[in-house]
Design an enzyme around this catalytic site. Structure first.
Site, short mmCIF file in Angstrom:
data_model
loop_
_atom_site.label_atom_id
_atom_site.label_comp_id
_atom_site.label_asym_id
_atom_site.label_seq_id
_atom_site.Cartn_x
_atom_site.Cartn_y
_atom_site.Cartn_z
CE LYS A 54 -3.99 -2.16 2.23
NZ LYS A 54 -4.46 -2.44 3.39
CD GLN A 98 -3.56 -4.58 6.61
OE1 GLN A 98 -3.51 -3.40 5.97
NE2 GLN A 98 -4.32 -5.56 6.40
CG ASP A 121 -10.05 -0.16 5.14
OD1 ASP A 121 -9.93 -0.40 3.90
OD2 ASP A 121 -9.14 -0.58 6.02
#
Ligand code: NDP
Length: 302
Positions: A54, A98, A121
């Site tokens: 990422k 994460q 997200d």
């Protein structure tokens, strides 16, 4: 094989190019560089790989990447302080924590501590509610990637029958909301669904998000249907020449048998996977534009 293979890798590259072009304009016209912060707690090897990748792709599209790596025994309070600092940092437009988090942390509490406007997200309860009520939100990356591929392939999916197999909060449920938002007729199937093959056979669009290797079979697929395979499963593939075990990645659909019947199908690897990171970058640029009251790039959100 009859199906068109939808090339997620190529499509993701196109999305990243669009993101990069928009980033260039934000810099030149407004002096703004979008920034994405990724927070990793612990040393889970798979999560480390994702976070590295990422960060690399964030830099490649010209955005700033901020990595926060915390020890596995970091307290929840300390993590919440990191999130609060990022919420208040004007250089950070997107925050991603994460998952999975270590057991001593409450993931819902942590995710809901992120400023919803920076929740790239799309897991914050406010964004879930906004998506569910058809309002502008941050949309979870994997379902957003699936929607983009479906729109690109079909033009419009209005009126089509869609079956989403899987009802998780990160894939199945938001996928169903997005399909509904585009006026598909949506069925959500799960582990208690009766006669699953028959349910899937009704679908013009099948989204497989179950986490079971190659579960969806070709004889479940209506001829000409589109199969979007979200699954990422690593299975045994015999032994290497040196006698050590070999593995390979497969999806939740059995590719060969489904491709023989379907009109279009996403492969694994090279389908939905690359679109997920591309959509994370797209969400960051969208969040940056919204934060600065600027128009959003076309085609990069739901
Ligand atoms: P979850 O384990 O959270 O959810 C799986 C869902 O599948 C559940 O709703 C479950 O039903 C349902 N299910 C399980 N077994 C069956 C069955 N036999 N028949 C019907 N339904 C079943 O998984 P995720 O949604 O997080 O992920 C799904 C897949 O997508 C995984 O392979 C994962 O690796 C992959 N993935 C890929 C991403 C990408 O970037 N490409 C990103 C995220 C996930 P129930 O609720 O009843 O238990």
């Amino acid at each position: 094989m009859t199906a068109t293979v939808i090339d997620g890798k190529a499509f993701a590259a196109k999305v990243r190019t669009q993101v990069a072009e928009h980033v260039t304009r934000l810099k030149s016209d407004h002096g703004i560089t979008p920034g994405l912060a990724v927070v990793l707690v612990g040393e889970d090897p798979a999560s480390q790989v994702y976070v590295r990748s990422k960060g690399k792709m964030t830099n490649e599209v010209g955005m700033n990447s901020y990595e926060h790596k915390l020890d596995v025994d970091t307290s929840e309070e300390a993590l919440l302080k990191v999130i609060d600092d990022l919420n208040n940092d004007p250089a950070v437009h997107g925050i991603l924590v994460q998952l999975p988090l270590p057991d001593h942390m409450d993931s819902d509490l942590v995710i809901n501590a992120i400023d919803p406007a920076k929740d790239v997200d799309g897991f914050h309860i406010s964004n879930v509610g906004l998506l569910g009520t058809g309002q502008k939100s941050m949309v979870p990356c994997t379902p957003l990637g699936c929607l983009m591929m479906l729109r690109d392939h079909h033009g419009s999916i209005s009126g089509m029958n869609a079956v989403v197999v899987g009802r998780s909060n990160i894939v199945g449920k938001p996928m169903a909301q997005l399909l509904l938002g585009d006026s598909a007729t949506v069925t959500i199937a799960h582990s208690r669904t009766k006669d699953l093959p028959d349910v899937v056979r009704q679908a013009d669009i099948v989204v497989a998000a179950v986490g079971r290797p190659e579960m969806v079979q070709g004889d479940w697929i209506k001829p000409g249907a589109t199969v979007i395979d979200v699954g990422i499963n690593r299975i045994d593939a015999g032994l290497k020449d040196d006698g050590t075990p070999k593995t390979r990645l497969v999806g939740d659909a059995h590719f060969e048998s489904c491709a023989a019947v379907a009109g279009a199908i996403t492969p694994v690897p090279g389908g939905v996977g690359p679109m997920t990171i591309a959509c994370l970058l797209a969400n960051t640029v969208t969040a940056c534009c919204r934060a600065n009251g600027l128009s959003e790039p076309d085609g990069l959100t739901a």
